[in-house]
Structures are given as C-alpha cells and as structure tokens.
Motif scaffolding. Structure first.
Motif, PDB file in Angstrom:
ATOM      1  N   PHE A 110      40.542  67.978  25.252  1.00  0.00           N
ATOM      2  CA  PHE A 110      39.153  68.010  24.810  1.00  0.00           C
ATOM      3  C   PHE A 110      38.209  67.454  25.878  1.00  0.00           C
ATOM      4  O   PHE A 110      37.053  67.854  25.956  1.00  0.00           O
ATOM      5  N   SER A 111      38.717  66.533  26.697  1.00  0.00           N
ATOM      6  CA  SER A 111      37.879  66.008  27.797  1.00  0.00           C
ATOM      7  C   SER A 111      37.416  67.142  28.694  1.00  0.00           C
ATOM      8  O   SER A 111      36.249  67.211  29.089  1.00  0.00           O
TER       9      SER A 111
ATOM     10  N   ILE B 205      34.854  69.368  26.861  1.00  0.00           N
ATOM     11  CA  ILE B 205      33.556  68.697  26.752  1.00  0.00           C
ATOM     12  C   ILE B 205      32.869  68.676  28.114  1.00  0.00           C
ATOM     13  O   ILE B 205      31.670  68.954  28.222  1.00  0.00           O
ATOM     14  N   ALA B 206      33.625  68.358  29.153  1.00  0.00           N
ATOM     15  CA  ALA B 206      33.047  68.344  30.503  1.00  0.00           C
ATOM     16  C   ALA B 206      32.510  69.723  30.868  1.00  0.00           C
ATOM     17  O   ALA B 206      31.427  69.869  31.432  1.00  0.00           O
TER      18      ALA B 206
ATOM     19  N   LEU C 242      29.245  70.141  29.083  1.00  0.00           N
ATOM     20  CA  LEU C 242      28.171  69.326  29.661  1.00  0.00           C
ATOM     21  C   LEU C 242      27.633  69.961  30.947  1.00  0.00           C
ATOM     22  O   LEU C 242      26.445  69.903  31.226  1.00  0.00           O
ATOM     23  N   VAL C 243      28.512  70.579  31.725  1.00  0.00           N
ATOM     24  CA  VAL C 243      28.089  71.187  32.986  1.00  0.00           C
ATOM     25  C   VAL C 243      27.393  72.535  32.746  1.00  0.00           C
ATOM     26  O   VAL C 243      26.333  72.810  33.299  1.00  0.00           O
TER      27      VAL C 243
ATOM     28  N   ARG D 298      20.174  73.941  23.178  1.00  0.00           N
ATOM     29  CA  ARG D 298      20.414  72.835  22.243  1.00  0.00           C
ATOM     30  C   ARG D 298      19.423  72.842  21.079  1.00  0.00           C
ATOM     31  O   ARG D 298      19.752  72.405  19.973  1.00  0.00           O
TER      32      ARG D 298
ATOM     33  N   LEU E   1      27.548  64.310  22.079  1.00  0.00           N
ATOM     34  CA  LEU E   1      27.478  64.960  23.384  1.00  0.00           C
ATOM     35  C   LEU E   1      26.960  66.391  23.318  1.00  0.00           C
ATOM     36  O   LEU E   1      26.381  66.889  24.270  1.00  0.00           O
TER      37      LEU E   1
ATOM     38  N   LEU F  99      23.221  65.932  20.298  1.00  0.00           N
ATOM     39  CA  LEU F  99      22.146  64.968  20.523  1.00  0.00           C
ATOM     40  C   LEU F  99      21.702  64.860  21.982  1.00  0.00           C
ATOM     41  O   LEU F  99      20.531  64.680  22.272  1.00  0.00           O
ATOM     42  N   ILE F 100      22.663  64.973  22.889  1.00  0.00           N
ATOM     43  CA  ILE F 100      22.317  64.738  24.301  1.00  0.00           C
ATOM     44  C   ILE F 100      21.809  66.031  24.944  1.00  0.00           C
ATOM     45  O   ILE F 100      22.370  67.076  24.776  1.00  0.00           O
TER      46      ILE F 100
ATOM     47  N   ARG G 148      14.739  59.699  28.251  1.00  0.00           N
ATOM     48  CA  ARG G 148      15.945  60.464  27.952  1.00  0.00           C
ATOM     49  C   ARG G 148      17.209  59.745  28.422  1.00  0.00           C
ATOM     50  O   ARG G 148      18.223  59.742  27.725  1.00  0.00           O
TER      51      ARG G 148
ATOM     52  N   PHE H 226      32.906  61.818  31.725  1.00  0.00           N
ATOM     53  CA  PHE H 226      31.636  62.218  31.117  1.00  0.00           C
ATOM     54  C   PHE H 226      30.471  61.471  31.748  1.00  0.00           C
ATOM     55  O   PHE H 226      29.402  62.031  31.972  1.00  0.00           O
TER      56      PHE H 226
ATOM     57  N   ILE I  14      29.466  62.960  34.949  1.00  0.00           N
ATOM     58  CA  ILE I  14      28.784  64.246  34.779  1.00  0.00           C
ATOM     59  C   ILE I  14      27.360  64.029  34.301  1.00  0.00           C
ATOM     60  O   ILE I  14      26.422  64.710  34.720  1.00  0.00           O
TER      61      ILE I  14
END
Lengths: 200, 101
Positions: A29-30, A33-34, A37-38, A58, A196, A199-200, B49, B96, B99
């Motif tokens: 999952f890391s 998720i990474a 995020l990218v 988002r 992640l 919200l982010i 942010r 994370f 990143i």
C-alpha cells in the motif's frame, strides 16, 4: 498422534505468519499511496470540471460522505476487538453479535464505496484515463478488494461461530485473533487513505 | 489447521485496555481533521496548506499507532511483531514525507 516441536521463536506460527503478511501489505500500500501522491496532481489544468467551474481532481471527492464511511469502518474495527474479548471470556452471544455487526458495517462501507464510484464515474465524469482518476481508483479499488476479501473470510468465520463447522471458545480463538489483525490493518490503511487522498 | 491455541511464549498477562476509550479517541481525531478541512476549504479559517498537511499526517499516524498498539495488541505482544510491522511502517512514513515535502 503427531507431536509438533515448539516454534523456534516461541511465537505461534499462524499469528507470526499473519504479521509477516501484514508487513508485506504495508509495503504494497505504501507504493500505491506514493503513486497516488505523485500522479494525482499531474493532470493538466482544465481536466476536471464541476458545476461549470474548472476544479482539481480532489475537489470532485465527497469528503463528508467519506468521513462518515471512515467512522463506519472504525466502528467495525471496534466490534472485532469486542468479539475477540468476548470469546476469550466465553461470552458466545456477545461474540457472535459483535461479529455480525462487524460484517454489517463492513458491507455498508463497501456499499458506500460503490455509491461513491458511481457518483464519480457516472455523474462527475471522472475517467480512469486521467492521472488522478487512474491513481485514485487503483488505490481505493485495491483497498476495497481487501475489505471484500475480509468480508468473505468473516462469512466463513461466522459459519464456524454459529456452530456449522465446530465453534470458537476461550481455548480456541486463534482464528478470530488472526482475522482481527487483518481487519485492523485494513482499517489502518483506510485511516491513512482518508487523510492522504481526500484531505491533502 | 489445528484449532489448539498456542500461547506465545512472550505474551504478557494483561488486562484488556479500554477499547471503547480508544474508539472514542479515534472517532474524535477523525471528526477533528474533517472539521478542520471543511472549515479551511470554505474559508472559515485560514491555515497554510503546509501546516494542514503536517496536522493531517500527525493525526493520521497517531490513529494508526492507537489501532496497532491497542486493537492489534502490539503493546502487550512480542517485540518481534512490533519490529516486523514497525520497520515497513516507518519506511512508508518517511517515503510519504519525502514525497509531500
């Protein structure tokens, strides 16, 4: 009668095996998720539109609904640990009830996920071919698949809990403990995903 | 698979933690970060942010630690389980963070 030598680490092999599996899932999952995020912010401006306005990927997501769904999964994690405590104390009624509630909440969680997918795909027009869409559906889809797998496992456990294939007791509850480890891990992943991804 | 339960050699005798208190803490943290995000998104509060990301990360990791320690019984079980779970988890958090920076 076969006599098994004690495990060399002094730990139950089944429990140790599940912890090893959970560790591998953390890495799995890391990476997902990474990847999200990218990639999630790489779509060209103007890719997504909502109510006639250009938005980011988002902003298509329904945070209040997902927050509620997070509570649902959190509650199912609570009922799993209550089920384990109950069977350790041989409280069969509470044990079975807690497992049923866990299954109900887990199923509800998947139902809300399916509704969210419908909203995003059919209503908001979020496409798998966009970077955000592809990464989002891959990440949440794999999590959803883990929840479904857990629910199938829980169904088998329920058969045993209700006496179809033996039963559980204060002397035999390893199956519940191992299932609990898996279910709590799925919950942990969602707790991180909620922050992640949404919200982010 | 034998149904017989083999007690872990290192499992310490322990009283069950207050699972409901842990549940309330998890629910409260989830509610708090949701409210913060909604208020920030609607312009009711003005938080940079970067600060929001830091807050969400800290709270999320805290929730994960609570679940791992109390629901998964890492606090009471063998240290080997903590190492087995903790090493990839720390790797993930560092990954994370790099990143997101």
């Amino acid at each position: 009668m076969t006599v098994h030598p004690p495990p060399s680490l002094g730990l139950d092999n089944r429990k140790f095996g599940m912890w090893g599996f959970v560790s591998s899932e953390v890495l799995f999952f890391s990476v997902l998720i990474a990847n999200f995020l990218v990639l999630s912010k790489q779509d060209p401006p103007g890719t997504f539109e909502m109510h006639g306005q250009i938005v980011s990927g988002r902003e298509l997501l329904d945070i209040p609904l997902t927050a509620f769904n997070t509570f649902v999964l959190l509650t199912s994690s609570f009922t799993v640990v209550i089920a384990l405590k109950a069977i350790q104390e041989d409280k069969q009624f509470l044990f079975r009830l807690a497992l049923l509630i866990t299954g109900a909440f887990g199923t509800f969680f998947i139902g809300v996920q399916a509704y969210e997918y419908y909203q995003l795909i059919a209503v908001e027009g979020l496409s798998f071919s966009s970077l955000f869409g592809g990464a989002f559906f891959t990440l949440t889809g794999f999590h959803g698949a883990h929840v479904v797998g857990g629910l199938i496992w829980l169904l088998i456990i329920l058969f045993k809990a209700f006496g179809v294939m033996g039963g559980f007791s204060s002397k035999d509850y390893m199956g519940i403990e191992i299932f609990g480890l898996y279910w709590h891990f799925v919950d942990i992943v969602w707790l991180l995903l909620f922050s992640l991804v949404y919200l982010i | 698979m034998s149904g017989e339960y083999h007690e872990d050699a290192e499992l310490k005798e322990h009283k069950h933690p207050n699972y409901f208190a842990v549940y309330i803490a998890l629910a409260a943290i989830t509610a708090l970060i949701t409210i913060i995000e909604m208020m920030s998104h609607n312009g009711i509060i003005n938080v940079p942010r970067a600060s929001l990301i830091t807050i969400y990360l800290i709270f999320s990791i805290s929730k994960a630690v609570l679940v791992a320690m109390f629901y998964m019984h890492l606090k009471y079980d063998s240290l080997l389980y903590t190492v087995l779970f903790g090493v990839p988890a720390i790797f993930a958090v560092v990954f994370f963070t790099l990143i997101l920076i």
